[in-house]
Design an enzyme around this catalytic site. Structure first.
Site, mmCIF file in Angstrom:
data_model
loop_
_atom_site.group_PDB
_atom_site.id
_atom_site.type_symbol
_atom_site.label_atom_id
_atom_site.label_comp_id
_atom_site.label_asym_id
_atom_site.label_seq_id
_atom_site.Cartn_x
_atom_site.Cartn_y
_atom_site.Cartn_z
ATOM 1 N N ASN A 91 0.800 -1.219 0.000
ATOM 2 C CA ASN A 91 0.000 0.000 0.000
ATOM 3 C C ASN A 91 0.835 1.272 0.000
ATOM 4 O O ASN A 91 0.378 2.317 -0.454
ATOM 5 C CB ASN A 91 -0.925 -0.004 1.227
ATOM 6 C CG ASN A 91 -1.587 1.330 1.464
ATOM 7 O OD1 ASN A 91 -2.470 1.749 0.720
ATOM 8 N ND2 ASN A 91 -1.157 2.026 2.519
ATOM 9 N N TYR B 184 5.143 9.383 -10.033
ATOM 10 C CA TYR B 184 4.043 8.653 -9.394
ATOM 11 C C TYR B 184 3.275 7.832 -10.425
ATOM 12 O O TYR B 184 2.975 6.655 -10.206
ATOM 13 C CB TYR B 184 3.111 9.630 -8.686
ATOM 14 C CG TYR B 184 2.011 8.959 -7.910
ATOM 15 C CD1 TYR B 184 2.248 8.475 -6.622
ATOM 16 C CD2 TYR B 184 0.736 8.799 -8.443
ATOM 17 C CE1 TYR B 184 1.239 7.850 -5.898
ATOM 18 C CE2 TYR B 184 -0.278 8.177 -7.727
ATOM 19 C CZ TYR B 184 -0.022 7.700 -6.455
ATOM 20 O OH TYR B 184 -1.024 7.074 -5.752
ATOM 21 N N THR C 127 -7.161 12.117 1.358
ATOM 22 C CA THR C 127 -5.927 11.866 2.096
ATOM 23 C C THR C 127 -4.996 13.072 1.989
ATOM 24 O O THR C 127 -5.285 14.052 1.303
ATOM 25 C CB THR C 127 -5.204 10.624 1.537
ATOM 26 O OG1 THR C 127 -4.864 10.885 0.160
ATOM 27 C CG2 THR C 127 -6.078 9.393 1.619
#
Length: 253
Positions: free
Chosen positions: A89, A156, A193
């Site tokens: 994760n 990313y 988040t």
């Protein structure tokens, strides 16, 4: 007493923390690997009578983390386990900027944590458990950004795209084995988040998609970490887990 074993990276905040909390509610055995262990998880484990270990490791030092995991797994008795699952994760985004303006150290860290570490941890997990007779699963937490490009987020996006494709390769390898692991690279949706806050607060001049992330928050389209964790664990528990190797929780929302 036999139990289900889970290994989870990036458990110190956001969806990872919510996954850890929900797994502990199920009285599983859990190993969390994060830069900063959470004392509240230790307290929850005691309350739920669960076996919890937390390792403070920097996953950019992926060879060390993978070696530690291999030694630890080899110390376990698989007869005491009902299943074994690795959830990759952890991930980081570097400074939001075009590749030409990015710092090499930030790019390196993003790729090591987001792609290299999952590959090495998965290799250790599968190698150490190859002789185990219990069901094994690998769940790689991907992203929609691994499936569509975005300016100023090359590292990313590349890490998540790489995660998707190494999972496809892994599925082919494990399908050849008598007790091969079931694997999936799963996008968990758009979650409220710290990463989302970082994207919203970026300089719009260097991040063309900034307004879109602001809009997601303003219109209430972000999933809470707790709800995202619930959906992810529900996907992990599906009887057909692994048949769709690259998936998105929103496919069956």
């Amino acid at each position: 007493m036999t139990t289900h074993l889970f290994i989870l990276t990036g458990a110190s905040r956001g969806m990872g923390l919510a996954i850890a909390e929900q797994l502990l509610a199920g009285e599983h055995r859990l190993l969390c690997i994060s830069r900063r262990p959470d004392p509240a998880l230790d307290a929850l484990a005691v309350q739920q009578n669960c076996l919890l270990e937390q390792w403070a490791l920097d996953l950019s030092e992926s060879e060390h983390a993978a070696a530690c995991l291999k030694v630890w797994l080899n110390s376990l008795d698989p007869l005491q386990l009902k299943s074994a699952t690795l959830i990759n994760n952890a991930g980081v985004i570097p400074a939001i900027a075009p590749l030409s303006a990015s710092e090499p150290a930030e790019l390196t860290r993003a790729l090591r944590v987001g792609l290299e570490a999952p590959m090495l941890l998965t290799a250790s997990f599968l190698g150490a458990t190859a002789s185990w007779s219990v069901p094994r699963k690998v769940l790689n937490m991907s992203s929609g950004l691994g499936r569509r490009p975005m300016a100023s987020q090359a590292a990313y996006c590349a890490a998540k795209a790489g995660m998707d494709h190494f999972t496809r390769c892994l599925a082919l390898e494990e399908a050849r084995l008598a007790n091969g692991a079931l694997v999936c690279s799963l996008a968990p949706g758009v979650i409220d988040t710290d990463m989302q806050e970082q994207l919203r607060s970026a300089d719009a001049a260097s991040f063309p998609d900034q307004a879109g992330f602001v809009q997601l928050k303003a219109t209430g389209q972000l999933t809470t970490p707790g709800e995202a964790a619930r959906r992810v664990l529900a996907w992990l528990g599906r009887p057909d887990f692994g048949q769709q190797v690259v998936a998105d929780v929103r496919d069956n929302a």
